[in-house]
Scaffold this motif. Structure first.
Motif, PDB file in Angstrom:
ATOM      1  N   ALA A 126       0.850  -1.185   0.000  1.00 45.54           N
ATOM      2  CA  ALA A 126       0.000   0.000   0.000  1.00 45.54           C
ATOM      3  C   ALA A 126       0.889   1.240   0.000  1.00 45.54           C
ATOM      4  O   ALA A 126       2.108   1.147   0.180  1.00 45.54           O
ATOM      5  N   LEU A 185      -3.784   5.779   0.373  1.00 42.93           N
ATOM      6  CA  LEU A 185      -4.698   5.647   1.506  1.00 42.93           C
ATOM      7  C   LEU A 185      -5.334   6.994   1.838  1.00 42.93           C
ATOM      8  O   LEU A 185      -6.539   7.082   2.101  1.00 42.93           O
ATOM      9  N   TYR A 195      -9.882  -0.807   2.891  1.00 43.19           N
ATOM     10  CA  TYR A 195      -8.767  -0.077   2.292  1.00 43.19           C
ATOM     11  C   TYR A 195      -7.544  -0.977   2.123  1.00 43.19           C
ATOM     12  O   TYR A 195      -7.363  -1.951   2.849  1.00 43.19           O
ATOM     13  N   ASP A 196      -6.720  -0.606   1.153  1.00 43.20           N
ATOM     14  CA  ASP A 196      -5.484  -1.341   0.903  1.00 43.20           C
ATOM     15  C   ASP A 196      -4.457  -0.924   1.956  1.00 43.20           C
ATOM     16  O   ASP A 196      -4.011   0.216   1.984  1.00 43.20           O
ATOM     17  N   THR A 197      -4.090  -1.853   2.818  1.00 42.97           N
ATOM     18  CA  THR A 197      -3.127  -1.561   3.881  1.00 42.97           C
ATOM     19  C   THR A 197      -1.945  -2.526   3.853  1.00 42.97           C
ATOM     20  O   THR A 197      -1.262  -2.719   4.862  1.00 42.97           O
ATOM     21  N   ARG A 198      -1.684  -3.127   2.700  1.00 43.99           N
ATOM     22  CA  ARG A 198      -0.586  -4.093   2.590  1.00 43.99           C
ATOM     23  C   ARG A 198       0.744  -3.457   3.008  1.00 43.99           C
ATOM     24  O   ARG A 198       1.084  -2.370   2.549  1.00 43.99           O
TER      25      ARG A 198
END
Length: 353
Positions: free
Chosen positions: A139, A144, A187-190
């Protein structure tokens, strides 16, 4: 950021093959297509004077520009127009055979990476994305922030620092405050390390906190506060009240409710205040929309609140700040209404981006 621009995408094509490809894409996307006079087709717009001049105009008017052209041509034509990643639109380039779609500019904040993936999926093309976080399947803080409609102090440096830490495999924590925690999975939190409590941190090199709060407990590691824009303010004021008074009272209300000033999303009032200098200047200063509601719209909700005979006689509705805040926040008011120096301010928190 470029979130205030219209939703349509400007597409430029320079060859017959490009025009044919644009025709395919028009059925799936909200495109405004530009081409030369000699290639003009129904529904297309001719270049206004020249290709470069038309691109320059579109650069400030559209959230995204797509070019069916050689990358070199596109680089040369947009080079004089570049400002910074907070304001430049997304720029995507593709070849007329639809083999490659390239995210060229504003991949994260502008959304070029997402648009590249969307176009590639529509055409069965190869998406070309080179941002470090995407290449490493991580991410990105700026992505974000854009998805949350959030801001932070020293945004540019914070994004640079946090994204560099992520791609360097440093441990960056991510904590979601209160109402935001249930939304975290959306949400994308990679690459971020989930943090459940600020009182018991895992081993981290830095921490990002998604919050509306104006202050957080001190930590022994660098802390980056990501503030979603969710707070709205209904405001009523006497004619010709100064900007200084309204601004100071708004800050007082925000501080009393422990909101970070960056959380302000919009201010609102009655349509009769559409030319109120202090409110117009306040919206411009805080870089938020100034939403206006008719007397009829406010009257629908004034029975919920105390009313003023003087305000009703003057404006045609017995209350302004409270029903305006009610409408802006969809009924989620917070704190008490401030009434002083001829100004009334009511805060609310919207749960919508």
């Amino acid at each position: 950021m470029n979130t205030a621009k219209p939703e349509a995408i400007a597409l430029f094509c320079l060859t017959p093959g490009g025009v044919a490809l644009a025709q395919r894409l028009r059925a799936a996307l909200p495109l405004v297509c530009f081409t030369s006079e000699k290639l003009l087709q129904p529904g297309f717009i001719p270049f206004g004077g020249s290709f470069a001049r038309t691109v320059a105009q579109a650069f400030s008017q559209y959230p995204a520009l797509v070019f069916i052209a050689a990358t070199g041509i596109v680089v040369r034509v947009i080079a004089p127009l570049l400002n910074d990643k907070l304001h430049d639109p997304a720029v995507v380039v593709m070849d007329e055979r639809a083999e490659h779609v390239i995210s060229l500019l504003s991949g994260h904040l502008g959304g070029a990476n997402d648009l590249t993936r969307q176009l590639a999926a529509l055409l069965g093309a190869d998406p070309v994305i080179t941002t470090a976080t995407d290449v490493n399947q991580l991410a990105a803080l700026d992505t974000l922030a854009a998805k949350l409609d959030a801001s932070m102090q020293d945004f540019r440096q914070a994004v640079k620092t946090v994204n560099q830490m992520l791609v360097s495999q440093q441990r960056v924590g991510l904590w979601w405050d209160g109402d935001f925690a249930p939304q975290a999975h959306e949400y994308d939190t990679r690459g971020f390390i989930p943090v459940a409590s600020l009182d018991a941190l895992p081993e981290l090199d830095a921490l990002v906190c998604v919050t509306l709060r104006d202050a957080l407990p001190a930590q022994a590691i660098p802390l980056f506060k990501l503030v979603p824009k969710r707070v709205v303010a209904g405001i009523g004021c006497r004619r010709n009240t100064s900007l200084q008074i309204v601004a100071e009272l708004l800050d007082q209300q925000l501080a009393e409710n422990h909101f970070d000033p960056l959380a302000l999303r919009a201010i609102g009032s009655v349509t009769l205040k559409q030319d109120e200098a202090a409110l117009l200047a306040l919206a411009k200063e805080r870089q938020v929309p100034f939403r206006l509601f008719s007397v009829d719209q406010l009257s629908e909700h004034e029975q919920r609140f105390p009313v003023s005979a003087f305000v009703r006689e003057t404006l045609g509705v017995g209350s302004v700040s409270q029903p305006a805040a009610w409408l802006l926040s969809h009924g989620r008011l917070v704190g008490h209404t401030l009434k002083t120096q001829g100004v009334t301010i009511t805060l609310g928190v919207s749960d919508r981006c």
